[in-house]
Design a protein around this motif. Structure first.
Motif, PDB file in Angstrom:
ATOM      1  N   SER A  78       0.830  -1.196   0.000  1.00  0.00           N
ATOM      2  CA  SER A  78       0.000   0.000   0.000  1.00  0.00           C
ATOM      3  C   SER A  78       0.868   1.250   0.000  1.00  0.00           C
ATOM      4  CB  SER A  78      -0.905  -0.001   1.234  1.00  0.00           C
ATOM      5  OG  SER A  78      -1.531   1.261   1.386  1.00  0.00           O
ATOM      6  N   SER A  79       0.380   2.274  -0.694  1.00  0.00           N
ATOM      7  CA  SER A  79       1.120   3.539  -0.719  1.00  0.00           C
ATOM      8  C   SER A  79       1.204   4.166   0.664  1.00  0.00           C
ATOM      9  CB  SER A  79       0.453   4.521  -1.688  1.00  0.00           C
ATOM     10  OG  SER A  79      -0.880   4.801  -1.290  1.00  0.00           O
TER      11      SER A  79
ATOM     12  N   PHE B  79       4.580   3.954   2.270  1.00  0.00           N
ATOM     13  CA  PHE B  79       5.733   4.582   1.631  1.00  0.00           C
ATOM     14  C   PHE B  79       5.857   6.040   2.074  1.00  0.00           C
ATOM     15  CE2 PHE B  79       4.473   1.649  -2.085  1.00  0.00           C
ATOM     16  CZ  PHE B  79       4.959   0.551  -1.401  1.00  0.00           C
TER      17      PHE B  79
END
Length: 383
Positions: free
Chosen positions: A110-111, A114
């Motif tokens: 999942s972003s 990040f």
């Protein structure tokens, strides 16, 4: 640096008084050598007359002996470290739950995962960090800011907080010795770490003990010293808010033993309390209280200019009765004052004389009458 201000919430306590006299440390500490030499080192160290026995127009002499029937106010010792257990009630649990939800499943690409910066400055800093407003949702972040800002106002007299950081320490992470003096008068660390269940060693906040910074004045050749006598180690207990004098050299002990999983590391939120400004709460408005406060501060500054120099932040709270406008109680909320080296003057005498001067002048202030009680918080910064 950006500053997060506490919302006014439609109450007087969040309205900063606009001083006609700037609250600048240069005004507080400038004095001639002749004036410093004339300062009475024998000024009382522990107590002074504060409420009774003061003339209407101002304070008594700081070195005068109080009458036996007078009321007293204790002059505080400097407090460079404050620990608040279980800060924010359910807030810490909600912050930790959000942290675990975002990083709990490493197989989800999942972003939301990040967002961390691997911050490495050789021989100085190594850790994972992320702006808190990026990591937490808007509602949770707002609750966090509100809780910290309310504490800063109530306890420290600081109106703002710096942008918050979320930091994670796994194996090999640390902070070497440094200071944060330019960022604000008080630094803070809010721990989301499950300290009692930790699988690593290290991770404590390290702070040099104040006597180390004036080592030779208190040096005793008959005694040896080891780390416990030189450094204070503060473990990041879960839910603990650690507030400390950012001028003191500090760091974070090397974390060892948890190599990969951030959920098992040292997890903290940190920043600085900023913008020390006065606050008023109660019957008087800032417009009504400012002229009387300025008059009091003008004479206070003049007398402080005759004392040896000191550095730090002193926050005082005044309780003002509406019927007479007199100060009925005075309390020191925060005190990080230390004496600058100045001839033969004893450092404790310098700080105690400064605190007595502040308290005597503020206790003698006279405010307009009003329909009720008023509380005024006044931070004074010496640099």
């Amino acid at each position: 640096m950006q500053v997060t201000q506490h919302p006014d919430r439609n109450r007087n306590s969040c309205v900063a008084l606009k001083y006609n006299l700037p609250l600048k440390s240069t005004d507080l500490n400038q004095s001639t050598d002749k004036q410093r030499a004339a300062w009475p080192v024998s000024v009382c160290r522990q107590r002074f007359t504060a409420v009774q026995g003061l003339p209407e127009g101002g304070a008594t002499n700081a070195a005068a002996e109080p009458d036996s029937d007078d009321e007293y106010i204790e002059l505080p010792e400097a407090q460079h470290i404050i620990r608040e257990a279980n800060f924010g009630g359910d807030l810490v649990a909600d912050l930790r739950a959000h942290f675990e939800k975002r990083l709990g499943n490493p197989l989800e690409a999942s972003s939301e995962r990040f967002c961390f910066d691997w911050w490495h400055v050789p021989d100085q800093y190594t850790l994972l960090r992320c702006p808190a407003n990026v990591f937490f949702d808007a509602g949770l972040h707002e609750r966090l800011v509100d809780a910290l800002a309310e504490y800063g106002e109530r306890v420290l007299g600081c109106r703002g907080i710096s942008p918050l950081w979320l930091s994670v320490y796994v194996d090999g992470c640390k902070q070497e010795w440094h200071t944060d003096a330019p960022h604000g008068p008080f630094a803070f660390v809010l721990s989301l770490t499950h300290w009692e269940e930790r699988r690593f060693s290290g991770g404590e906040t390290m702070l040099l003990q104040p006597h180390v910074l004036d080592y030779w004045r208190s040096f005793d050749s008959s005694k040896g010293t080891e780390t416990p006598q030189l450094v204070t180690h503060v473990p990041p207990q879960y839910g603990q808010l650690l507030v400390f004098d950012g001028r003191i050299p500090h760091g974070v002990r090397l974390v060892e033993g948890t190599r990969g999983n951030p959920l098992d590391g040292r997890v903290v939120l940190h920043g600085w309390f900023t913008q020390p400004q006065p606050f008023i709460a109660g019957a008087l408005t800032s417009e009504e209280a400012t002229p009387a406060l300025n008059d009091c501060l003008e004479t206070l500054y003049e007398e402080l200019g005759t004392l040896p120099p000191a550095v730090g932040t002193v926050t005082v709270k005044l309780d003002v009765t509406g019927e007479t406008g007199k100060v009925t109680d005075l309390a020191f909320l925060a005190n990080t004052l230390v004496a600058r080296p100045s001839g033969a003057a004893d450092p404790e005498d310098v700080t105690q004389a400064t605190l007595a001067c502040i308290a005597q002048h503020l206790a003698a202030a006279r405010f307009p009458t009003s329909p009720g009680h008023t509380a005024i918080t006044i931070p004074l910064t010496f640099a």
